[in-house]
Design a protein around this motif. Structure first.
Motif, short mmCIF file in Angstrom:
data_model
loop_
_atom_site.label_atom_id
_atom_site.label_comp_id
_atom_site.label_asym_id
_atom_site.label_seq_id
_atom_site.Cartn_x
_atom_site.Cartn_y
_atom_site.Cartn_z
N VAL A 284 1.04 -1.21 0.00
CA VAL A 284 -0.08 0.24 0.02
C VAL A 284 0.86 1.16 0.00
O VAL A 284 1.76 1.47 0.90
CB VAL A 284 -1.04 0.09 1.30
CG1 VAL A 284 -1.92 1.17 1.14
CG2 VAL A 284 -1.80 -1.20 1.26
N ALA A 285 0.65 2.05 -0.97
CA ALA A 285 1.63 3.28 -1.07
C ALA A 285 0.91 4.41 -1.01
O ALA A 285 -0.40 4.61 -1.65
CB ALA A 285 2.31 3.24 -2.34
N TYR A 286 1.20 5.63 -0.43
CA TYR A 286 0.78 7.05 -0.52
C TYR A 286 0.96 7.55 -1.89
O TYR A 286 2.07 7.37 -2.44
CB TYR A 286 1.31 7.84 0.46
CG TYR A 286 0.89 9.39 0.44
CD1 TYR A 286 -0.22 9.70 0.62
CD2 TYR A 286 2.16 9.95 0.16
CE1 TYR A 286 -0.66 11.04 0.70
CE2 TYR A 286 1.53 11.69 -0.08
CZ TYR A 286 0.36 11.88 0.25
OH TYR A 286 0.11 13.40 0.03
N LYS A 287 -0.15 8.15 -2.73
CA LYS A 287 0.04 8.64 -3.90
C LYS A 287 -0.19 10.24 -3.80
O LYS A 287 0.79 10.74 -4.46
CB LYS A 287 -0.85 8.07 -4.89
CG LYS A 287 -0.77 6.46 -5.08
CD LYS A 287 0.49 6.06 -5.48
CE LYS A 287 0.69 6.11 -6.89
NZ LYS A 287 1.90 5.56 -7.37
N GLU A 288 -1.07 10.75 -3.29
CA GLU A 288 -1.42 12.19 -3.08
C GLU A 288 -2.53 12.11 -1.94
O GLU A 288 -3.02 11.29 -1.57
CB GLU A 288 -1.73 12.66 -4.34
CG GLU A 288 -3.29 11.99 -4.74
CD GLU A 288 -3.90 12.73 -6.02
OE1 GLU A 288 -4.83 12.99 -6.30
OE2 GLU A 288 -2.65 12.50 -7.14
N GLN B 205 5.28 10.96 -2.48
CA GLN B 205 4.62 9.98 -3.33
C GLN B 205 5.19 8.71 -3.43
O GLN B 205 6.48 8.69 -3.43
CB GLN B 205 4.34 10.52 -4.51
CG GLN B 205 3.63 9.77 -5.53
CD GLN B 205 3.37 10.35 -7.07
OE1 GLN B 205 4.41 10.74 -7.67
NE2 GLN B 205 2.21 10.39 -7.65
N ASP B 206 4.46 7.73 -3.13
CA ASP B 206 4.96 6.28 -3.50
C ASP B 206 5.65 5.69 -2.11
O ASP B 206 6.12 4.61 -2.03
CB ASP B 206 5.81 5.88 -4.65
CG ASP B 206 4.77 5.91 -6.01
OD1 ASP B 206 3.83 5.63 -6.00
OD2 ASP B 206 5.48 6.52 -7.09
N LEU B 207 5.43 6.59 -1.25
CA LEU B 207 5.95 6.00 0.36
C LEU B 207 5.27 4.74 0.66
O LEU B 207 3.81 4.99 0.75
CB LEU B 207 5.61 7.09 1.33
CG LEU B 207 6.21 6.54 2.69
CD1 LEU B 207 7.63 6.81 3.04
CD2 LEU B 207 5.82 7.66 3.94
N VAL B 208 5.72 3.82 0.78
CA VAL B 208 4.94 2.46 1.23
C VAL B 208 4.90 2.53 2.86
O VAL B 208 5.56 3.02 3.53
CB VAL B 208 5.95 1.12 1.17
CG1 VAL B 208 5.19 0.04 1.81
CG2 VAL B 208 5.89 1.00 -0.51
N LEU B 209 3.15 2.22 2.97
CA LEU B 209 3.00 2.54 4.56
C LEU B 209 3.02 1.66 5.33
O LEU B 209 3.03 0.29 4.97
CB LEU B 209 1.36 3.25 4.33
CG LEU B 209 1.15 4.62 3.50
CD1 LEU B 209 -0.34 4.47 3.12
CD2 LEU B 209 1.60 5.85 4.34
#
Length: 405
Positions: A7-11, A71-75
């Motif tokens: 799961v990655a943060y996009k915006e 962006q794209d930081l894996v949570l």
């Protein structure tokens, strides 16, 4: 192994499931990774196949765009897993172990770790003390809302469950050991909760509910939980808490109706920097509200446990001061009443084994208290959206099918 999904943060407001690299025993460059950590060898680490990984309110701060997360930081910092590989320096943890991962990453070697201050380890984040998986400015260790994750210093960090079958049977409770149960319990401990205490917990999210459970476990006589979400307040009442709805006004008068006096022995802030006002101001963000309210309603000589998250950088802050974590606190009130304050990350390892034993021996049902619900990894975007909308649910991701229907 060559693949992994996460799961990655996009915006702001958007998370997605992405394909990402399978972990190795070396930190690679990527979103949020501290440049000083790139190339760092991890022979003391273990690779886990994720059993469960939970969505946390702290993740929500990032997903709302209230931090500088890239962006794209894996949570994901709430992780339970099965060990599938160990590095050459790992001595005691074995392949096949089912383990809980404290969200604090710590080395076990520095002065702070040796003093049980694992939330402020000196060796895992080049920028400042303290680190965590999948979190902005925390060193860049990849998050665990994924099929596989790397854990450094495995012999030190991992809490091994004594029996595999028992662990999987109680996994929805045990998954809370990585963060919210110790964090809530830490809030209650640092607030000075003991036998016969009266306690006010601000916030009925999962950490607030865990703090309430922790207060009960410590012997509190009355636990009062405040929030403005009626579903979450109903969840607090489901395991014996009193409640106040702060949208009806300052909690002081409502506390007086419950206790006969307008103050409590112990106060816990489980809200943090996105706090809102009380009463007619409940629709407006007022980040110092909870702290000032707790100072007002906590008896002289009492203590405040503050597990709620406060940050030094908030792009969405209501003013320039709030954007830098500066709040208008009535410190004079705290001084005049000789109140004690404890803030910062919970040192999970200080509590997780004892709380594990309480779970395994049926002294507490934390999953029921926080209304835990398992969902597939693919449903993470829905889980984030529903949690952000105020669902009285603790969403537990089940990326590899360990949690059975």
């Amino acid at each position: 192994m060559s693949g992994n999904r996460a799961v990655a943060y996009k915006e702001p407001g958007v998370v997605e499931i992405i394909d990402t690299d399978y972990p190795t025993f070396e930190l690679k460059d990527g979103p949020g990774v501290n440049p000083a950590n790139v190339g760092r060898k991890v022979p003391h680490g273990a690779i886990l196949r994720t059993v469960t990984t939970n969505i946390c309110g702290s993740d929500q701060h990032m997903v709302r765009g209230r931090t500088t997360a890239p962006q794209d930081l894996v949570l994901g910092h709430e992780i339970t897993g099965e060990v599938v590989e160990v590095g050459p320096d790992v001595e005691f943890i074995k392949v096949g172990d089912i383990v809980s991962v404290p969200f604090n990453i710590s080395c076990g070697r520095c002065r702070n770790c040796k003093e049980q201050k694992t939330g402020i380890c000196l060796n895992v984040n080049p920028d400042r003390p303290g680190s965590a998986y999948g979190y902005v400015d925390m060193g860049g260790w990849v998050g665990g809302q994924a099929e596989f994750v790397l854990v450094p210093y495995a012999d030190w960090n991992l809490l091994r469950f004594p029996d595999r079958d028992q662990a999987l049977e109680k996994i929805m409770d045990l998954t809370m050991l990585s963060d919210i149960f110790p964090t809530g319990f830490h809030g209650a401990v640092t607030a000075g909760v003991g036998v016969g205490s009266t306690v006010y917990v601000a916030g009925a999210g999962p950490v607030g509910l865990a703090a309430a459970v922790g207060a009960q476990l410590l012997g509190a006589a009355v636990v009062i939980v405040g929030d403005m979400n009626e579903d979450r307040l109903a969840q607090a009442r489901s395991f014996g808490c009193e409640t106040v709805n702060v949208s009806n006004g300052d909690p002081k008068e409502q506390i007086a109706q419950i206790l006969g006096v307008p103050e409590v022995d112990c106060g816990v802030d489980a809200v943090g920097f996105e706090a809102r006002g009380h009463g007619k101001d409940a629709s407006h963000e007022a980040p110092a509200t909870v702290l000032n309210s707790l100072m007002d309603i906590t008896a002289a000589g009492g203590s405040l446990g503050i597990p709620g998250l406060y940050v030094t950088g908030d792009p969405g802050g209501i003013d320039d001061a709030a954007k830098h974590g500066s709040l208008s606190l009535s410190l004079g009130t705290g001084w005049a009443k000789s109140l004690s304050f404890t803030t910062g990350q919970c040192p999970v390892m200080k509590y997780n084994r004892q709380l594990m034993m309480a779970i395994l021996h049926d002294k507490v049902q934390i999953a029921k208290a926080v209304n835990a619900k398992a969902i597939p990894l693919e449903d993470a975007p829905r889980g984030y959206a529903e949690f952000d909308a105020g669902a009285a649910t603790k969403f537990v991701l089940n990326p590899n099918g360990y949690v059975k229907a």
